[in-house]
Motif scaffolding. Structure first.
Motif, PDB file in Angstrom:
ATOM      1  N   SER A 267      40.267  11.871  41.784  1.00 33.90           N
ATOM      2  CA  SER A 267      41.435  12.046  42.639  1.00 33.90           C
ATOM      3  C   SER A 267      42.285  10.780  42.623  1.00 33.90           C
ATOM      4  CB  SER A 267      41.003  12.352  44.075  1.00 33.90           C
ATOM      5  OG  SER A 267      40.273  11.257  44.620  1.00 33.90           O
ATOM      6  N   ILE A 268      43.502  10.888  43.153  1.00 37.39           N
ATOM      7  CA  ILE A 268      44.385   9.728  43.231  1.00 37.39           C
ATOM      8  C   ILE A 268      43.743   8.636  44.084  1.00 37.39           C
ATOM      9  CG2 ILE A 268      46.615   8.900  44.071  1.00 37.39           C
ATOM     10  CD1 ILE A 268      47.795  11.603  43.385  1.00 37.39           C
ATOM     11  N   SER A 269      43.076   9.046  45.159  1.00 38.72           N
ATOM     12  CA  SER A 269      42.450   8.061  46.045  1.00 38.72           C
ATOM     13  C   SER A 269      41.349   7.282  45.323  1.00 38.72           C
ATOM     14  CB  SER A 269      41.871   8.746  47.284  1.00 38.72           C
ATOM     15  OG  SER A 269      40.800   9.608  46.941  1.00 38.72           O
ATOM     16  N   GLN A 270      40.644   7.922  44.409  1.00 37.67           N
ATOM     17  CA  GLN A 270      39.597   7.229  43.658  1.00 37.67           C
ATOM     18  C   GLN A 270      40.185   6.177  42.728  1.00 37.67           C
ATOM     19  OE1 GLN A 270      37.723  10.861  42.156  1.00 37.67           O
ATOM     20  NE2 GLN A 270      35.843  10.306  43.225  1.00 37.67           N
ATOM     21  N   PHE A 271      41.332   6.499  42.124  1.00 37.01           N
ATOM     22  CA  PHE A 271      42.008   5.509  41.290  1.00 37.01           C
ATOM     23  C   PHE A 271      42.488   4.341  42.149  1.00 37.01           C
ATOM     24  CE2 PHE A 271      42.572   9.207  38.436  1.00 37.01           C
ATOM     25  CZ  PHE A 271      42.114   8.642  37.260  1.00 37.01           C
ATOM     26  N   MET A 272      43.036   4.657  43.329  1.00 33.75           N
ATOM     27  CA  MET A 272      43.543   3.618  44.226  1.00 33.75           C
ATOM     28  C   MET A 272      42.431   2.683  44.675  1.00 33.75           C
ATOM     29  SD  MET A 272      46.187   5.775  46.637  1.00 33.75           S
ATOM     30  CE  MET A 272      46.369   4.366  47.736  1.00 33.75           C
ATOM     31  N   VAL A 273      41.290   3.256  45.058  1.00 34.58           N
ATOM     32  CA  VAL A 273      40.163   2.448  45.515  1.00 34.58           C
ATOM     33  C   VAL A 273      39.658   1.552  44.390  1.00 34.58           C
ATOM     34  CG1 VAL A 273      37.741   2.541  46.230  1.00 34.58           C
ATOM     35  CG2 VAL A 273      39.426   3.991  47.350  1.00 34.58           C
ATOM     36  N   GLY A 274      39.533   2.106  43.196  1.00 38.59           N
ATOM     37  CA  GLY A 274      39.060   1.326  42.055  1.00 38.59           C
ATOM     38  C   GLY A 274      39.965   0.145  41.757  1.00 38.59           C
ATOM     39  N   ILE A 275      41.267   0.400  41.741  1.00 33.34           N
ATOM     40  CA  ILE A 275      42.229  -0.671  41.458  1.00 33.34           C
ATOM     41  C   ILE A 275      42.216  -1.721  42.562  1.00 33.34           C
ATOM     42  CG2 ILE A 275      44.684  -1.196  41.193  1.00 33.34           C
ATOM     43  CD1 ILE A 275      44.987   1.567  39.868  1.00 33.34           C
TER      44      ILE A 275
ATOM     45  N   ILE B 234      31.160 -12.467  39.987  1.00 33.70           N
ATOM     46  CA  ILE B 234      31.395 -12.086  38.588  1.00 33.70           C
ATOM     47  C   ILE B 234      30.634 -10.820  38.235  1.00 33.70           C
ATOM     48  CG2 ILE B 234      30.998 -12.785  36.194  1.00 33.70           C
ATOM     49  CD1 ILE B 234      31.535 -15.679  37.104  1.00 33.70           C
ATOM     50  N   VAL B 235      29.377 -10.728  38.698  1.00 34.38           N
ATOM     51  CA  VAL B 235      28.573  -9.530  38.441  1.00 34.38           C
ATOM     52  C   VAL B 235      29.249  -8.296  39.028  1.00 34.38           C
ATOM     53  CG1 VAL B 235      26.415  -8.357  39.051  1.00 34.38           C
ATOM     54  CG2 VAL B 235      26.357 -10.720  38.230  1.00 34.38           C
ATOM     55  N   THR B 236      29.722  -8.413  40.261  1.00 33.44           N
ATOM     56  CA  THR B 236      30.381  -7.289  40.929  1.00 33.44           C
ATOM     57  C   THR B 236      31.699  -6.951  40.247  1.00 33.44           C
ATOM     58  OG1 THR B 236      29.419  -8.097  43.002  1.00 33.44           O
ATOM     59  CG2 THR B 236      31.101  -6.391  43.170  1.00 33.44           C
ATOM     60  N   PHE B 237      32.409  -7.973  39.798  1.00 32.52           N
ATOM     61  CA  PHE B 237      33.681  -7.760  39.117  1.00 32.52           C
ATOM     62  C   PHE B 237      33.474  -7.009  37.808  1.00 32.52           C
ATOM     63  CE2 PHE B 237      37.130  -9.180  36.279  1.00 32.52           C
ATOM     64  CZ  PHE B 237      38.217  -8.790  37.045  1.00 32.52           C
ATOM     65  N   ILE B 238      32.433  -7.379  37.066  1.00 31.88           N
ATOM     66  CA  ILE B 238      32.119  -6.686  35.808  1.00 31.88           C
ATOM     67  C   ILE B 238      31.789  -5.225  36.079  1.00 31.88           C
ATOM     68  CG2 ILE B 238      30.457  -6.528  33.911  1.00 31.88           C
ATOM     69  CD1 ILE B 238      30.254  -9.590  34.011  1.00 31.88           C
ATOM     70  N   ALA B 239      31.005  -4.983  37.144  1.00 32.94           N
ATOM     71  CA  ALA B 239      30.611  -3.615  37.478  1.00 32.94           C
ATOM     72  C   ALA B 239      31.821  -2.765  37.839  1.00 32.94           C
ATOM     73  CB  ALA B 239      29.611  -3.631  38.632  1.00 32.94           C
ATOM     74  N   ILE B 240      32.707  -3.277  38.701  1.00 31.63           N
ATOM     75  CA  ILE B 240      33.874  -2.482  39.102  1.00 31.63           C
ATOM     76  C   ILE B 240      34.845  -2.329  37.938  1.00 31.63           C
ATOM     77  CG2 ILE B 240      35.230  -4.432  39.970  1.00 31.63           C
ATOM     78  CD1 ILE B 240      35.074  -0.843  41.392  1.00 31.63           C
ATOM     79  N   ALA B 241      34.925  -3.344  37.076  1.00 35.80           N
ATOM     80  CA  ALA B 241      35.792  -3.242  35.905  1.00 35.80           C
ATOM     81  C   ALA B 241      35.321  -2.115  34.987  1.00 35.80           C
ATOM     82  CB  ALA B 241      35.815  -4.573  35.153  1.00 35.80           C
ATOM     83  N   LEU B 242      34.010  -2.025  34.756  1.00 33.58           N
ATOM     84  CA  LEU B 242      33.464  -0.955  33.916  1.00 33.58           C
ATOM     85  C   LEU B 242      33.705   0.415  34.546  1.00 33.58           C
ATOM     86  CD1 LEU B 242      30.073  -2.582  32.829  1.00 33.58           C
ATOM     87  CD2 LEU B 242      32.090  -2.183  31.401  1.00 33.58           C
ATOM     88  N   LEU B 243      33.552   0.503  35.860  1.00 32.04           N
ATOM     89  CA  LEU B 243      33.768   1.775  36.546  1.00 32.04           C
ATOM     90  C   LEU B 243      35.235   2.196  36.460  1.00 32.04           C
ATOM     91  CD1 LEU B 243      31.537   1.204  39.706  1.00 32.04           C
ATOM     92  CD2 LEU B 243      31.121   2.860  37.887  1.00 32.04           C
ATOM     93  N   VAL B 244      36.144   1.239  36.620  1.00 31.71           N
ATOM     94  CA  VAL B 244      37.573   1.552  36.538  1.00 31.71           C
ATOM     95  C   VAL B 244      37.958   1.951  35.119  1.00 31.71           C
ATOM     96  CG1 VAL B 244      39.891   0.557  36.696  1.00 31.71           C
ATOM     97  CG2 VAL B 244      38.224   0.099  38.496  1.00 31.71           C
ATOM     98  N   ILE B 245      37.438   1.223  34.142  1.00 27.68           N
ATOM     99  CA  ILE B 245      37.735   1.542  32.745  1.00 27.68           C
ATOM    100  C   ILE B 245      37.236   2.942  32.402  1.00 27.68           C
ATOM    101  CG2 ILE B 245      37.140   0.978  30.347  1.00 27.68           C
ATOM    102  CD1 ILE B 245      37.143  -1.986  31.216  1.00 27.68           C
ATOM    103  N   ARG B 246      36.020   3.277  32.840  1.00 27.92           N
ATOM    104  CA  ARG B 246      35.477   4.617  32.590  1.00 27.92           C
ATOM    105  C   ARG B 246      36.376   5.687  33.210  1.00 27.92           C
ATOM    106  NH1 ARG B 246      29.971   5.762  31.423  1.00 27.92           N
ATOM    107  NH2 ARG B 246      28.751   3.922  30.855  1.00 27.92           N
TER     108      ARG B 246
END
Length: 223
Positions: free
Chosen positions: A124-132, A100-112
């Motif tokens: 870059s497109i690859s950064q969006f792909m990795v985040g998703i 859950i902690v990791t999920f919250i962190a990646i969710a905040l990074l993706v939202i930002r």
């Protein structure tokens, strides 16, 4: 003739691993200097530093948990004192917490990355792909953990664990994964997809970040 199950659970994983290996060799030989430059930039992003640290710490704990759960047979864990009840409680509560902690962190990074223009235009497109992908992988992993806590009919250590160990020893058995619940199958497929694309994304800088970080610490001590 190759069946659909063999294609997904025997050929696809090896294909992703081969791409992972060849891709890293190619990137290392062609633009190694870019690894360190990108890694240094990543370490200096003060605006998102705490989310990055939280994510890296959480993902490390999750990775180690996967290593224990998938690579160590049940008999070995029982032999060192980890009964099934103790293991599952530890995996659900301890692993679930860090998931859950990791999920919250990646969710905040993706939202930002999507919502803040400064991050969006410099991504870059690859950064969006990795985040998703990371968002989906961690999300399905948490759901799978909840699934395990609510049912006694499936133990991933008896199906996915042996499947992984057989892959490592080059004796793939697709029939094992056919019996895994859909959420676990999706989690595994997404994870291998991330492995395959990683040499061509910012994930490659993870190999140079520890070296760059230690180098910076060494320089700071000399001052």
């Amino acid at each position: 003739m190759i069946t659909w199950n063999q294609l997904i659970w025997e050929i696809y994983p090896y294909l992703m691993l081969v791409i992972f290996l060849i891709g890293h060799i190619y990137r290392f030989n062609t633009n190694q200097s870019m690894w360190r430059k990108k890694a240094q930039n990543l370490l200096e992003k003060k605006d998102i530093r705490w989310e990055i640290k939280l994510f890296h710490f959480g993902i490390l704990v999750i990775f180690l948990g996967h290593v224990v759960g998938l690579l160590f047979p049940i008999t070995i864990l029982r032999g060192i004192g980890f009964s099934d009840k103790v293991y599952h409680s530890f995996a659900i509560y301890f692993g679930g917490f860090f998931g859950i902690v990791t999920f919250i962190a990646i969710a905040l990074l993706v939202i930002r990355r999507f919502m803040i223009r400064q991050f969006r235009v410099n991504s870059s497109i690859s950064q969006f792909m990795v985040g998703i992908l990371l968002f989906l992988i961690i999300g399905t992993g948490i759901y799978a953990t909840v699934y395990s806590s609510n049912t006694s009919t499936f133990d991933y250590r008896k199906i996915i664990g042996p499947w992984v160990r057989l892959l490592i020893t080059f004796r793939p058995n697709s029939e094992l994964m056919v019996h895994a619940p859909l959420i676990y199958q999706i989690h595994v497929l997404l994870s291998f997809a991330l492995v395959g694309i990683s040499p061509f994304t910012g994930l490659i800088h993870g190999w140079s970040m520890p070296i760059e970080y230690l180098h910076k610490r060494k320089l700071m001590k000399k001052r």
